[in-house]
Design a protein around this motif. Sequence first.
Motif, PDB file in Angstrom:
ATOM      1  N   GLU A   1       0.840  -1.184   0.000  1.00  0.00           N
ATOM      2  CA  GLU A   1       0.000   0.000   0.000  1.00  0.00           C
ATOM      3  C   GLU A   1       0.878   1.238   0.000  1.00  0.00           C
ATOM      4  O   GLU A   1       1.923   1.303   0.646  1.00  0.00           O
ATOM      5  N   SER A   2       0.479   2.251  -0.730  1.00  0.00           N
ATOM      6  CA  SER A   2       1.218   3.497  -0.775  1.00  0.00           C
ATOM      7  C   SER A   2       0.224   4.619  -1.012  1.00  0.00           C
ATOM      8  O   SER A   2      -0.989   4.412  -1.000  1.00  0.00           O
ATOM      9  N   PHE A   3       0.745   5.834  -1.203  1.00  0.00           N
ATOM     10  CA  PHE A   3      -0.147   6.945  -1.470  1.00  0.00           C
ATOM     11  C   PHE A   3      -0.731   6.867  -2.867  1.00  0.00           C
ATOM     12  O   PHE A   3      -1.693   7.536  -3.177  1.00  0.00           O
ATOM     13  N   TYR A   4      -0.143   6.095  -3.721  1.00  0.00           N
ATOM     14  CA  TYR A   4      -0.677   5.896  -5.060  1.00  0.00           C
ATOM     15  C   TYR A   4      -0.491   4.435  -5.420  1.00  0.00           C
ATOM     16  O   TYR A   4       0.299   3.727  -4.805  1.00  0.00           O
ATOM     17  N   ARG A   5      -1.231   3.951  -6.372  1.00  0.00           N
ATOM     18  CA  ARG A   5      -1.189   2.541  -6.759  1.00  0.00           C
ATOM     19  C   ARG A   5      -0.501   2.397  -8.112  1.00  0.00           C
ATOM     20  O   ARG A   5      -0.913   2.998  -9.095  1.00  0.00           O
ATOM     21  N   MET A   6       0.558   1.602  -8.142  1.00  0.00           N
ATOM     22  CA  MET A   6       1.244   1.312  -9.389  1.00  0.00           C
ATOM     23  C   MET A   6       0.488   0.222 -10.145  1.00  0.00           C
ATOM     24  O   MET A   6      -0.200  -0.597  -9.533  1.00  0.00           O
ATOM     25  N   PRO A   7       0.592   0.190 -11.466  1.00  0.00           N
ATOM     26  CA  PRO A   7      -0.042  -0.902 -12.223  1.00  0.00           C
ATOM     27  C   PRO A   7       0.491  -2.255 -11.755  1.00  0.00           C
ATOM     28  O   PRO A   7       1.691  -2.413 -11.512  1.00  0.00           O
ATOM     29  N   GLU A   8      -0.388  -3.209 -11.594  1.00  0.00           N
ATOM     30  CA  GLU A   8       0.007  -4.523 -11.114  1.00  0.00           C
ATOM     31  C   GLU A   8       0.541  -5.366 -12.266  1.00  0.00           C
ATOM     32  O   GLU A   8      -0.037  -5.411 -13.342  1.00  0.00           O
ATOM     33  N   ILE A   9       1.659  -6.023 -12.020  1.00  0.00           N
ATOM     34  CA  ILE A   9       2.237  -6.953 -12.986  1.00  0.00           C
ATOM     35  C   ILE A   9       2.262  -8.331 -12.353  1.00  0.00           C
ATOM     36  O   ILE A   9       2.778  -8.505 -11.243  1.00  0.00           O
ATOM     37  N   ASP A  10       1.679  -9.288 -13.026  1.00  0.00           N
ATOM     38  CA  ASP A  10       1.668 -10.651 -12.516  1.00  0.00           C
ATOM     39  C   ASP A  10       3.104 -11.159 -12.415  1.00  0.00           C
ATOM     40  O   ASP A  10       3.818 -11.202 -13.422  1.00  0.00           O
ATOM     41  N   PRO A  11       3.573 -11.525 -11.217  1.00  0.00           N
ATOM     42  CA  PRO A  11       4.966 -11.983 -11.095  1.00  0.00           C
ATOM     43  C   PRO A  11       5.194 -13.380 -11.637  1.00  0.00           C
ATOM     44  O   PRO A  11       6.335 -13.810 -11.790  1.00  0.00           O
ATOM     45  N   ILE A  12       4.115 -14.090 -11.923  1.00  0.00           N
ATOM     46  CA  ILE A  12       4.237 -15.483 -12.359  1.00  0.00           C
ATOM     47  C   ILE A  12       4.304 -15.550 -13.887  1.00  0.00           C
ATOM     48  O   ILE A  12       3.524 -14.914 -14.592  1.00  0.00           O
ATOM     49  N   SER A  13       5.238 -16.344 -14.377  1.00  0.00           N
ATOM     50  CA  SER A  13       5.311 -16.653 -15.798  1.00  0.00           C
ATOM     51  C   SER A  13       5.120 -18.147 -15.983  1.00  0.00           C
ATOM     52  O   SER A  13       5.072 -18.908 -15.007  1.00  0.00           O
ATOM     53  N   TYR A  14       5.022 -18.557 -17.249  1.00  0.00           N
ATOM     54  CA  TYR A  14       4.834 -19.982 -17.564  1.00  0.00           C
ATOM     55  C   TYR A  14       5.849 -20.386 -18.613  1.00  0.00           C
ATOM     56  O   TYR A  14       6.128 -19.641 -19.553  1.00  0.00           O
ATOM     57  N   ILE A  15       6.402 -21.586 -18.454  1.00  0.00           N
ATOM     58  CA  ILE A  15       7.322 -22.118 -19.450  1.00  0.00           C
ATOM     59  C   ILE A  15       6.966 -23.570 -19.758  1.00  0.00           C
ATOM     60  O   ILE A  15       6.463 -24.297 -18.898  1.00  0.00           O
TER      61      ILE A  15
END
Length: 218
Positions: free
Chosen positions: A10-24
């Motif tokens: 949580e912060s004063f503003y919200r950054m765009p969320e990036i899914d940390p999971i990838s698939y191989i």
Amino acid sequence: MFICPYYSYESFYRMPEIDPISYIRFLNASPNSPAIDVYLNDRRIFKNLTYKSFSDYVSVPSGVYNIKIFPSGNNLNPILDKRLPISAGKIFTMSSIGNYPNMGLLSIEDVRRPKIPGKAFIRFVHLSPDAPSVDVKLPNGNVLFPNVSYKGVTRYLPVSPGKYTLEVFTSDSGKKVLYIPNIRIIPNRFYSVYAVGNVSRDPKLQVLIPLDGNSYLH
């Protein structure tokens, strides 16, 4: 399967969320290789992959990984030992390429892109180590993918669903090297046509047409 917990800050503003999971997933496209085992950071993730075999997709956190390939059942002398970055929120097909024992590794992104209602997407991947650059055409002569060289990966092309026949010609001489009839294309799916094998010796040139993970992984 590798699992990475997701944390939100949580912060004063919200950054765009990036899914940390990838698939191989992994493809053994080395024409003369034995069955192989694939290790990720010294942990075996794919076992006994014979030539032309695809693994299932597994989820991994983003990061830089050490990938080792061994003859199946042997973990002492790797055929290949390489460090490879895996970006967050991506889908990759990792492919062994070249001829054993001088095998290489090619990372092929199954690009996420918006689907077009009523359309499918298809691309061509050139993994034949002794084939020259090729043109991929329809029987009426229309060129879908021109001048695709070894290790080349084309962009996805939107197409209408149905059955297709593809013909593959060498770009320099125009010699037909592959005839691929009755490819069934279903809407809202992504397909890669992988050319594997050899032009001049066994095993001969052929194609593999799997359903790509961007069709169903979210």
